[in-house]
Design a protein around this motif. Structure first.
Motif, PDB file in Angstrom:
ATOM      1  N   PRO A  88       5.854  -3.203   3.193  1.00 21.27           N
ATOM      2  CA  PRO A  88       4.696  -3.986   3.630  1.00 21.27           C
ATOM      3  C   PRO A  88       4.756  -5.425   3.146  1.00 21.27           C
ATOM      4  O   PRO A  88       5.308  -5.724   2.081  1.00 21.27           O
ATOM      5  CB  PRO A  88       3.511  -3.239   2.994  1.00 21.27           C
ATOM      6  CG  PRO A  88       4.012  -1.856   2.751  1.00 21.27           C
ATOM      7  CD  PRO A  88       5.468  -2.004   2.439  1.00 21.27           C
ATOM      8  N   THR A  89       4.205  -6.328   3.924  1.00 21.41           N
ATOM      9  CA  THR A  89       4.131  -7.731   3.539  1.00 21.41           C
ATOM     10  C   THR A  89       3.061  -7.888   2.472  1.00 21.41           C
ATOM     11  O   THR A  89       2.308  -6.964   2.183  1.00 21.41           O
ATOM     12  CB  THR A  89       3.777  -8.590   4.759  1.00 21.41           C
ATOM     13  OG1 THR A  89       2.507  -8.140   5.270  1.00 21.41           O
ATOM     14  CG2 THR A  89       4.815  -8.459   5.849  1.00 21.41           C
ATOM     15  N   PRO A  90       2.943  -9.064   1.829  1.00 19.58           N
ATOM     16  CA  PRO A  90       1.914  -9.270   0.800  1.00 19.58           C
ATOM     17  C   PRO A  90       0.519  -8.911   1.313  1.00 19.58           C
ATOM     18  O   PRO A  90       0.201  -9.067   2.486  1.00 19.58           O
ATOM     19  CB  PRO A  90       2.028 -10.766   0.503  1.00 19.58           C
ATOM     20  CG  PRO A  90       3.459 -11.080   0.803  1.00 19.58           C
ATOM     21  CD  PRO A  90       3.817 -10.221   1.982  1.00 19.58           C
ATOM     22  N   HIS A  91      -0.308  -8.426   0.413  1.00 23.31           N
ATOM     23  CA  HIS A  91      -1.629  -7.910   0.767  1.00 23.31           C
ATOM     24  C   HIS A  91      -2.502  -8.976   1.419  1.00 23.31           C
ATOM     25  O   HIS A  91      -2.512 -10.132   1.001  1.00 23.31           O
ATOM     26  CB  HIS A  91      -2.319  -7.390  -0.492  1.00 23.31           C
ATOM     27  CG  HIS A  91      -3.697  -6.885  -0.248  1.00 23.31           C
ATOM     28  ND1 HIS A  91      -3.940  -5.695   0.406  1.00 23.31           N
ATOM     29  CD2 HIS A  91      -4.916  -7.419  -0.541  1.00 23.31           C
ATOM     30  CE1 HIS A  91      -5.255  -5.518   0.490  1.00 23.31           C
ATOM     31  NE2 HIS A  91      -5.863  -6.540  -0.078  1.00 23.31           N
ATOM     32  N   ARG A  92      -3.245  -8.567   2.445  1.00 23.21           N
ATOM     33  CA  ARG A  92      -4.214  -9.436   3.100  1.00 23.21           C
ATOM     34  C   ARG A  92      -5.616  -8.964   2.735  1.00 23.21           C
ATOM     35  O   ARG A  92      -5.834  -7.794   2.438  1.00 23.21           O
ATOM     36  CB  ARG A  92      -4.006  -9.430   4.614  1.00 23.21           C
ATOM     37  CG  ARG A  92      -2.611  -9.865   5.022  1.00 23.21           C
ATOM     38  CD  ARG A  92      -2.445  -9.917   6.536  1.00 23.21           C
ATOM     39  NE  ARG A  92      -1.058 -10.140   6.894  1.00 23.21           N
ATOM     40  CZ  ARG A  92      -0.468 -11.333   6.906  1.00 23.21           C
ATOM     41  NH1 ARG A  92      -1.174 -12.413   6.604  1.00 23.21           N
ATOM     42  NH2 ARG A  92       0.798 -11.453   7.220  1.00 23.21           N
ATOM     43  N   ASP A  93      -6.555  -9.862   2.790  1.00 26.96           N
ATOM     44  CA  ASP A  93      -7.901  -9.554   2.303  1.00 26.96           C
ATOM     45  C   ASP A  93      -8.683  -8.619   3.214  1.00 26.96           C
ATOM     46  O   ASP A  93      -9.494  -7.827   2.745  1.00 26.96           O
ATOM     47  CB  ASP A  93      -8.690 -10.856   2.114  1.00 26.96           C
ATOM     48  CG  ASP A  93      -8.111 -11.714   0.996  1.00 26.96           C
ATOM     49  OD1 ASP A  93      -7.499 -11.132   0.082  1.00 26.96           O
ATOM     50  OD2 ASP A  93      -8.265 -12.949   1.053  1.00 26.96           O
TER      51      ASP A  93
ATOM     52  N   LEU B 183      -0.435  -1.818  10.782  1.00 27.59           N
ATOM     53  CA  LEU B 183      -1.332  -2.677  10.010  1.00 27.59           C
ATOM     54  C   LEU B 183      -0.939  -2.687   8.542  1.00 27.59           C
ATOM     55  O   LEU B 183      -0.986  -3.741   7.881  1.00 27.59           O
ATOM     56  CB  LEU B 183      -2.776  -2.185  10.158  1.00 27.59           C
ATOM     57  CG  LEU B 183      -3.453  -2.471  11.501  1.00 27.59           C
ATOM     58  CD1 LEU B 183      -4.774  -1.713  11.595  1.00 27.59           C
ATOM     59  CD2 LEU B 183      -3.675  -3.975  11.694  1.00 27.59           C
ATOM     60  N   ALA B 184      -0.546  -1.537   8.009  1.00 30.40           N
ATOM     61  CA  ALA B 184      -0.115  -1.486   6.616  1.00 30.40           C
ATOM     62  C   ALA B 184       1.137  -2.324   6.395  1.00 30.40           C
ATOM     63  O   ALA B 184       1.270  -3.010   5.378  1.00 30.40           O
ATOM     64  CB  ALA B 184       0.129  -0.031   6.211  1.00 30.40           C
ATOM     65  N   LEU B 185       2.055  -2.276   7.358  1.00 33.67           N
ATOM     66  CA  LEU B 185       3.269  -3.091   7.243  1.00 33.67           C
ATOM     67  C   LEU B 185       2.944  -4.577   7.300  1.00 33.67           C
ATOM     68  O   LEU B 185       3.680  -5.403   6.749  1.00 33.67           O
ATOM     69  CB  LEU B 185       4.256  -2.730   8.353  1.00 33.67           C
ATOM     70  CG  LEU B 185       4.892  -1.340   8.267  1.00 33.67           C
ATOM     71  CD1 LEU B 185       5.832  -1.113   9.444  1.00 33.67           C
ATOM     72  CD2 LEU B 185       5.644  -1.161   6.943  1.00 33.67           C
ATOM     73  N   LEU B 186       1.846  -4.924   7.958  1.00 35.74           N
ATOM     74  CA  LEU B 186       1.419  -6.323   8.017  1.00 35.74           C
ATOM     75  C   LEU B 186       0.614  -6.741   6.786  1.00 35.74           C
ATOM     76  O   LEU B 186       0.214  -7.900   6.666  1.00 35.74           O
ATOM     77  CB  LEU B 186       0.586  -6.567   9.274  1.00 35.74           C
ATOM     78  CG  LEU B 186       1.351  -6.510  10.603  1.00 35.74           C
ATOM     79  CD1 LEU B 186       0.381  -6.509  11.783  1.00 35.74           C
ATOM     80  CD2 LEU B 186       2.336  -7.667  10.708  1.00 35.74           C
ATOM     81  N   GLY B 187       0.375  -5.792   5.879  1.00 30.93           N
ATOM     82  CA  GLY B 187      -0.295  -6.122   4.632  1.00 30.93           C
ATOM     83  C   GLY B 187      -1.770  -5.837   4.578  1.00 30.93           C
ATOM     84  O   GLY B 187      -2.440  -6.200   3.604  1.00 30.93           O
ATOM     85  N   TYR B 188      -2.315  -5.163   5.584  1.00 30.34           N
ATOM     86  CA  TYR B 188      -3.743  -4.882   5.600  1.00 30.34           C
ATOM     87  C   TYR B 188      -4.062  -3.601   4.837  1.00 30.34           C
ATOM     88  O   TYR B 188      -3.252  -2.669   4.790  1.00 30.34           O
ATOM     89  CB  TYR B 188      -4.253  -4.763   7.037  1.00 30.34           C
ATOM     90  CG  TYR B 188      -4.250  -6.075   7.775  1.00 30.34           C
ATOM     91  CD1 TYR B 188      -5.273  -7.001   7.608  1.00 30.34           C
ATOM     92  CD2 TYR B 188      -3.190  -6.401   8.624  1.00 30.34           C
ATOM     93  CE1 TYR B 188      -5.248  -8.214   8.272  1.00 30.34           C
ATOM     94  CE2 TYR B 188      -3.160  -7.608   9.291  1.00 30.34           C
ATOM     95  CZ  TYR B 188      -4.196  -8.519   9.118  1.00 30.34           C
ATOM     96  OH  TYR B 188      -4.167  -9.719   9.755  1.00 30.34           O
ATOM     97  N   SER B 189      -5.269  -3.562   4.276  1.00 29.19           N
ATOM     98  CA  SER B 189      -5.771  -2.358   3.636  1.00 29.19           C
ATOM     99  C   SER B 189      -6.419  -1.505   4.718  1.00 29.19           C
ATOM    100  O   SER B 189      -7.386  -1.931   5.370  1.00 29.19           O
ATOM    101  CB  SER B 189      -6.790  -2.725   2.558  1.00 29.19           C
ATOM    102  OG  SER B 189      -7.369  -1.568   1.993  1.00 29.19           O
TER     103      SER B 189
END
Length: 634
Positions: free
Chosen positions: A111-116, A135-141
């Motif tokens: 996954p990429t760095p975490h998004r808010d 979505l997880a791979l894009l950094g989303y919770s």
């Protein structure tokens, strides 16, 4: 030596359209790529190619309706390559079912760095989990809400285990959840929470992938009698471990996937699987051959998911201690939308399919089902192709039954929608959404899978879940898709297709004997290594094309003479200019158009070309090259 100097592809769209298997796949899996890798013995590469666009590759290797295979160009020569079975072959070596599989290994990306922003996914079926995966791979919770006690949707609760082992479903879901996705089961939308609750909890966007688990009702006399049950309800109860008493004689009404799923599932719990007489088995095999003959002539698979459930319903019924299961459907045998493989499996197992019959009324005594009155169907569709059955009212028959399973379609349950949700329902009872972005009529809410488009196959749900994930990322953070790759062609050495590969026929994967098809034993098996190679080697490698350089061509006609499939023609370009369709038949990508009265033209029928390379080998001036089109910079 391979020449990689050519880096410009004048018409990428044209070359992409030649790779029909990839074009036919909703997630654009490079089927030809993994098939070619299998033929070359590169099994791990083949798995990586198959898994990269599809988090449920092992599942699809068993139950996908294989739109890639339906488009396979090899069918113009004889029969398609068995693409789906080859996917299963490599998954069993490197997928979740393989020994020593590690979820942390390739191909799942980091996954990429975490998004808010937090995203809620409602429904843990293939659409919802695919959306959550990307979505997880894009950094989303991501939090997934599922109404059932376990994840998987109809993968777990609808598709019988003899077609799809539960440990494979659990393993592939486990890989998805290992990306940090939270799963909350026993959470039913409209009962345990509402959309407004999710926004109050801080979720910024929502994906709805709740499926279509509500059976459509049959509006005939007797439909409310005891012993009449929807196929979906039967399958859900069966797969959740509840015992359903079906009696000795079951009639399944419907020509779709649910009906056959229920019939085949019940078949697998009989106390005496060998109780079928030799005569019954012979009759079943005879019908299977008839079905196979008719189904192989079909050009369109139609609503295969509907037919598949019908098959599995019938097979399930015969295993529940049921003596006899009959499927009655409106369609003729060649109109039935199920794959010929599943229909033939059903008939092999002594399920009798009665085409061109529609129910007039359900008969009963003391509130309990005793039989069904059917009438023959003259036609199902009108001249415009619309569903409009015409019946022969003088041809009524009565069939005894202790249980009637109804599989006449599915619809989503949308009773949870509140006035302030801002969602619109279509006249067909689905959520209205944009087919490209999957956005609903409320900003930030997206939908895909059966709840938006009706009952379809798993791979379509996967594609819609992944597409929704990209749309959600654009909505929340303005994230754009990965840049379109650039393309190049690679000039290959003269390529020859072995004659034996042109005469090798299609092979279906092996199955276990009929007398061993009990319990949850998987019916279909995997190719052995040699079988997989023979089948993979049949691939015509459509990503390779002969390219003609008009500036070098001397119009000798040698390529036309040597072509084994007669797909090349040398013609007077003046005739083409006067009345021919140049845009359709004249290849102009690598040179200017021939001038009338001065030059000849080479016409090529892409449908017939088998990429054998004889034209390139024969050309005395090197005007024909075999070139592979590939993406670079990914």
């Amino acid at each position: 030596m391979v020449d990689t100097s050519r880096i410009q592809v004048p018409d990428v769209e044209y070359f992409s359209r030649q790779v029909l298997c990839r074009e036919g796949c909703p997630v654009r899996t490079d089927a030809g790529g993994y098939v070619r890798a299998i033929a070359e013995g590169r099994y791990e590469d083949a798995y990586t190619i198959a898994r990269s666009p599809n988090p449920f590759a092992s599942i699809c290797g068993r139950i996908c309706n294989a739109p890639c295979q339906a488009r396979c160009r090899r069918s113009a020569l004889d029969e398609t390559v068995s693409i789906r079975a080859l996917k299963r072959f490599v998954c069993e070596r490197f997928g979740v079912e393989s020994p020593g599989f590690s979820p942390s290994g390739p191909p799942p990306a980091v996954p990429t760095p975490h998004r808010d922003s937090r995203v809620a996914v409602i429904g843990a079926g293939p659409a919802g989990l695919s959306c959550a995966h990307d979505l997880a791979l894009l950094g989303y919770s991501v939090t997934v809400f599922e109404a059932a006690p376990k994840a998987g949707g109809m993968l777990t609760l609808g598709i019988p285990e003899y077609r799809l082992p539960r440990d494979i479903i659990e393993a592939e879901i486990g890989v998805v959840l290992s990306l940090g996705i939270e799963l909350r089961t026993n959470q039913r939308l409209g009962q345990d929470f509402f959309l407004s609750d999710l926004y109050e909890q801080g979720f910024k966007s929502i994906f709805l992938g709740i499926g279509a688990h509500q059976s459509r009702s049959l509006t005939v006399e007797g439909a409310n009698l005891d012993g009449v049950m929807p196929a979906i309800d039967y399958l859900l109860n069966h797969h959740l471990g509840y015992r359903v008493d079906l009696g000795q004689r079951v009639v399944v009404i419907g020509g779709g996937n649910v009906a056959l799923d229920a019939a085949r599932s019940a078949l697998r719990h009989t106390d005496d699987p060998s109780s079928l007489s030799d005569r019954e088995v012979r009759e079943a095999l005879g019908q299977a051959r008839e079905v196979l003959h008719l189904m192989t002539k079909r050009a369109d698979a139609g609503s295969e998911k509907e037919m598949q459930v019908a098959i599995d319903a019938a097979r399930q019924a015969l295993r529940a201690g049921v003596r006899e299961v009959d499927v009655y459907c409106l369609e003729s045998l060649d109109e039935m939308p199920a794959s010929y493989t599943e229909i033939s499996h059903a008939t092999e197992e002594a399920i009798k399919i009665h085409p061109r019959y529609g129910p007039r009324r359900i008969l009963g005594r003391n509130g309990k089902v005793t039989g069904v009155e059917f009438v023959q169907v003259k036609s199902v569709f009108d001249d415009a192709g619309r569903f409009n059955p015409i019946y022969d009212e003088d041809s009524r028959i009565i069939v005894d039954a202790e249980t009637v399973v109804l599989a006449i379609g599915q619809a989503p349950n949308l009773s949870w929608i509140q006035p302030d949700d801002g969602l619109t329902v279509t006249p067909r009872g689905a959520l209205l959404c944009d087919p490209d972005t999957l956005s609903t009529t409320r900003a930030g809410v997206f939908a895909g899978g059966d709840v938006a488009f009706g009952a379809r196959n798993v791979i379509h749900a996967v594609a819609e879940g992944r597409r929704a994930a990209r749309s959600i990322a654009r909505h929340l953070d303005g994230l754009e898709d990965v840049e379109e790759p650039s393309y190049r062609t690679t000039i290959l050495p003269h390529r020859r297709v072995e004659e034996s590969l042109l005469t090798t026929g299609q092979a279906e994967p092996p199955t276990i004997p009929i007398d061993r098809r009990i319990g949850v034993t998987e019916v279909e098996l995997s190719f052995e290594r040699g079988q997989a190679f023979d089948q993979a080697a049949r691939c015509l490698e459509c990503h390779i094309s002969p390219v003609f350089n008009g500036d070098q061509c001397v119009a000798c006609g040698g390529c036309v003479d040597v072509c084994p499939e007669y797909c090349l023609s040398l013609v007077d370009s003046a005739a083409l200019a006067d009345g021919g369709d140049l845009d359709r038949v004249l290849d102009k990508r690598y040179s200017s158009s021939p001038e009338p009265q001065r030059f000849a033209a080479i016409l090529k029928d892409e449908t017939l070309c088998i990429r054998c390379g004889l034209c390139a080998e024969r050309c005395p001036v090197g005007a024909v090259t075999m070139e592979r089109v590939e993406a670079i910079g990914l």
